[in-house]
Design a protein around this motif. Sequence first.
Motif, PDB file in Angstrom:
ATOM      1  N   GLN A   3      10.455   3.180   7.305  1.00 21.90           N
ATOM      2  CA  GLN A   3       9.865   2.596   8.507  1.00 21.90           C
ATOM      3  C   GLN A   3      10.950   2.142   9.468  1.00 21.90           C
ATOM      4  O   GLN A   3      10.841   2.327  10.673  1.00 21.90           O
ATOM      5  N   ARG A  66      -1.493   2.208  -0.771  1.00 24.37           N
ATOM      6  CA  ARG A  66      -0.806   0.995  -0.325  1.00 24.37           C
ATOM      7  C   ARG A  66      -0.235   1.176   1.082  1.00 24.37           C
ATOM      8  O   ARG A  66      -0.305   0.277   1.916  1.00 24.37           O
ATOM      9  N   TYR A  67       0.309   2.356   1.364  1.00 23.41           N
ATOM     10  CA  TYR A  67       0.893   2.619   2.682  1.00 23.41           C
ATOM     11  C   TYR A  67      -0.180   2.615   3.766  1.00 23.41           C
ATOM     12  O   TYR A  67      -0.002   1.996   4.811  1.00 23.41           O
ATOM     13  N   SER A  69      -2.957   1.173   3.788  1.00 20.73           N
ATOM     14  CA  SER A  69      -3.662  -0.106   3.884  1.00 20.73           C
ATOM     15  C   SER A  69      -2.947  -1.086   4.807  1.00 20.73           C
ATOM     16  O   SER A  69      -3.481  -2.138   5.132  1.00 20.73           O
ATOM     17  N   SER A  70      -1.761  -0.726   5.230  1.00 16.75           N
ATOM     18  CA  SER A  70      -0.960  -1.617   6.065  1.00 16.75           C
ATOM     19  C   SER A  70      -1.173  -1.310   7.544  1.00 16.75           C
ATOM     20  O   SER A  70      -0.938  -0.186   8.001  1.00 16.75           O
ATOM     21  N   SER A  71      -1.583  -2.319   8.283  1.00 17.46           N
ATOM     22  CA  SER A  71      -1.790  -2.127   9.721  1.00 17.46           C
ATOM     23  C   SER A  71      -0.465  -1.918  10.455  1.00 17.46           C
ATOM     24  O   SER A  71      -0.416  -1.202  11.456  1.00 17.46           O
ATOM     25  N   SER A  72       0.604  -2.511   9.961  1.00 23.73           N
ATOM     26  CA  SER A  72       1.901  -2.314  10.625  1.00 23.73           C
ATOM     27  C   SER A  72       2.370  -0.865  10.500  1.00 23.73           C
ATOM     28  O   SER A  72       2.994  -0.330  11.423  1.00 23.73           O
ATOM     29  N   ASN A  73       2.059  -0.226   9.375  1.00 24.66           N
ATOM     30  CA  ASN A  73       2.408   1.190   9.234  1.00 24.66           C
ATOM     31  C   ASN A  73       1.609   2.036  10.213  1.00 24.66           C
ATOM     32  O   ASN A  73       2.136   2.984  10.803  1.00 24.66           O
ATOM     33  N   GLU A 106      -8.900  -0.684   5.417  1.00 23.47           N
ATOM     34  CA  GLU A 106      -8.797  -2.144   5.486  1.00 23.47           C
ATOM     35  C   GLU A 106      -9.363  -2.583   6.842  1.00 23.47           C
ATOM     36  O   GLU A 106      -9.296  -1.830   7.822  1.00 23.47           O
TER      37      GLU A 106
END
Length: 119
Positions: A3, A66-67, A69-73, A106
Amino acid sequence: VLQTLITQKCLSPHPTKPSNKDPDPNNPNSNPNPNPTKPNYMTRRLTLQLLSTLLLNRSNYPIMIRYISSSSNLVTIMCLLRDPSSHITLEAFQVFKIFVANPRKEPEVKKILVDNRVK
Protein backbone atom coordinates in the motif's frame (compact mmCIF):
# COMPACT_ATOMS: atom_id res chain seq x y z
CA VAL A 1 4.36 -2.30 2.27
CA LEU A 2 2.40 -2.73 -0.97
CA GLN A 3 0.00 0.00 0.00
CA THR A 4 2.85 2.39 0.79
CA LEU A 5 4.51 1.73 -2.56
CA ILE A 6 1.30 2.16 -4.48
CA THR A 7 -0.08 5.21 -2.73
CA GLN A 8 2.97 7.38 -2.21
CA LYS A 9 2.25 9.34 -5.40
CA CYS A 10 -1.50 9.02 -5.24
CA LEU A 11 -2.06 10.53 -1.81
CA SER A 12 0.63 13.17 -1.65
CA PRO A 13 -1.12 16.55 -1.39
CA HIS A 14 1.50 18.40 -3.41
CA PRO A 15 3.47 16.13 -5.71
CA THR A 16 6.99 17.35 -6.13
CA LYS A 17 8.27 18.07 -9.58
CA PRO A 18 11.75 16.92 -10.49
CA SER A 19 14.24 19.75 -10.44
CA ASN A 20 16.68 20.43 -13.21
CA LYS A 21 19.48 21.00 -10.74
CA ASP A 22 22.39 18.61 -10.66
CA PRO A 23 23.27 17.20 -7.26
CA ASP A 24 25.91 19.12 -5.39
CA PRO A 25 28.94 16.82 -5.05
CA ASN A 26 30.05 18.73 -1.94
CA ASN A 27 26.74 18.20 -0.19
CA PRO A 28 26.12 14.58 0.93
CA ASN A 29 22.42 15.37 1.46
CA SER A 30 21.97 16.48 -2.13
CA ASN A 31 19.82 14.06 -4.07
CA PRO A 32 18.92 14.24 -7.77
CA ASN A 33 15.51 12.75 -6.98
CA PRO A 34 13.55 15.23 -4.84
CA ASN A 35 11.26 12.46 -3.59
CA PRO A 36 13.21 9.19 -3.39
CA THR A 37 10.33 7.38 -1.67
CA LYS A 38 7.93 7.97 -4.59
CA PRO A 39 7.74 4.75 -6.57
CA ASN A 40 8.12 4.91 -10.29
CA TYR A 41 5.62 3.76 -12.88
CA MET A 42 6.90 0.19 -13.20
CA THR A 43 7.03 -0.30 -9.44
CA ARG A 44 3.40 0.77 -9.08
CA ARG A 45 2.26 -1.30 -12.05
CA LEU A 46 4.06 -4.48 -11.01
CA THR A 47 2.95 -4.05 -7.41
CA LEU A 48 -0.67 -3.83 -8.52
CA GLN A 49 -0.24 -6.90 -10.71
CA LEU A 50 1.25 -8.80 -7.79
CA LEU A 51 -1.53 -7.65 -5.47
CA SER A 52 -4.18 -8.76 -7.95
CA THR A 53 -2.53 -12.14 -8.41
CA LEU A 54 -2.20 -12.68 -4.67
CA LEU A 55 -5.79 -11.70 -3.93
CA LEU A 56 -7.23 -13.91 -6.65
CA ASN A 57 -5.23 -16.97 -5.64
CA ARG A 58 -7.60 -19.41 -3.96
CA SER A 59 -5.09 -20.32 -1.26
CA ASN A 60 -4.99 -16.65 -0.14
CA TYR A 61 -8.73 -16.39 0.46
CA PRO A 62 -8.42 -15.28 4.13
CA ILE A 63 -5.94 -12.58 3.12
CA MET A 64 -8.24 -11.39 0.34
CA ILE A 65 -11.20 -11.15 2.74
CA ARG A 66 -9.14 -9.16 5.21
CA TYR A 67 -7.83 -6.86 2.45
CA ILE A 68 -11.24 -6.13 0.92
CA SER A 69 -12.75 -5.50 4.35
CA SER A 70 -10.59 -2.42 4.79
CA SER A 71 -12.06 0.88 3.65
CA SER A 72 -8.61 2.46 3.45
CA ASN A 73 -7.57 -0.17 0.90
CA LEU A 74 -10.65 0.66 -1.16
CA VAL A 75 -9.84 4.38 -1.06
CA THR A 76 -6.29 3.62 -2.20
CA ILE A 77 -7.49 1.55 -5.14
CA MET A 78 -10.09 4.15 -6.08
CA CYS A 79 -7.39 6.80 -6.07
CA LEU A 80 -5.32 4.64 -8.42
CA LEU A 81 -8.28 4.39 -10.77
CA ARG A 82 -7.65 8.08 -11.53
CA ASP A 83 -3.99 7.57 -12.42
CA PRO A 84 -2.99 9.10 -15.77
CA SER A 85 -1.55 5.78 -16.95
CA SER A 86 -4.10 3.46 -18.52
CA HIS A 87 -2.07 0.41 -17.47
CA ILE A 88 -2.12 1.40 -13.81
CA THR A 89 -5.82 2.17 -14.08
CA LEU A 90 -6.47 -1.26 -15.59
CA GLU A 91 -4.51 -3.05 -12.86
CA ALA A 92 -6.31 -1.01 -10.18
CA PHE A 93 -9.63 -1.92 -11.79
CA GLN A 94 -8.77 -5.63 -11.48
CA VAL A 95 -8.46 -5.16 -7.71
CA PHE A 96 -11.48 -2.84 -7.55
CA LYS A 97 -13.68 -5.57 -9.05
CA ILE A 98 -12.87 -7.77 -6.05
CA PHE A 99 -14.24 -5.11 -3.69
CA VAL A 100 -17.42 -4.77 -5.74
CA ALA A 101 -17.99 -8.52 -6.14
CA ASN A 102 -17.81 -9.20 -2.40
CA PRO A 103 -21.34 -10.15 -1.27
CA ARG A 104 -20.51 -9.49 2.41
CA LYS A 105 -19.12 -5.97 2.25
CA GLU A 106 -18.24 -4.19 5.46
CA PRO A 107 -20.53 -1.20 6.17
CA GLU A 108 -17.71 1.33 5.64
CA VAL A 109 -16.75 -0.25 2.30
CA LYS A 110 -20.38 -0.36 1.20
CA LYS A 111 -20.86 3.31 2.13
CA ILE A 112 -17.81 4.37 0.10
CA LEU A 113 -19.00 2.39 -2.91
CA VAL A 114 -22.52 3.82 -2.70
CA ASP A 115 -21.27 7.38 -2.19
CA ASN A 116 -19.03 7.11 -5.26
CA ARG A 117 -21.46 5.23 -7.47
CA VAL A 118 -21.77 8.09 -9.96
CA LYS A 119 -18.02 8.54 -10.38
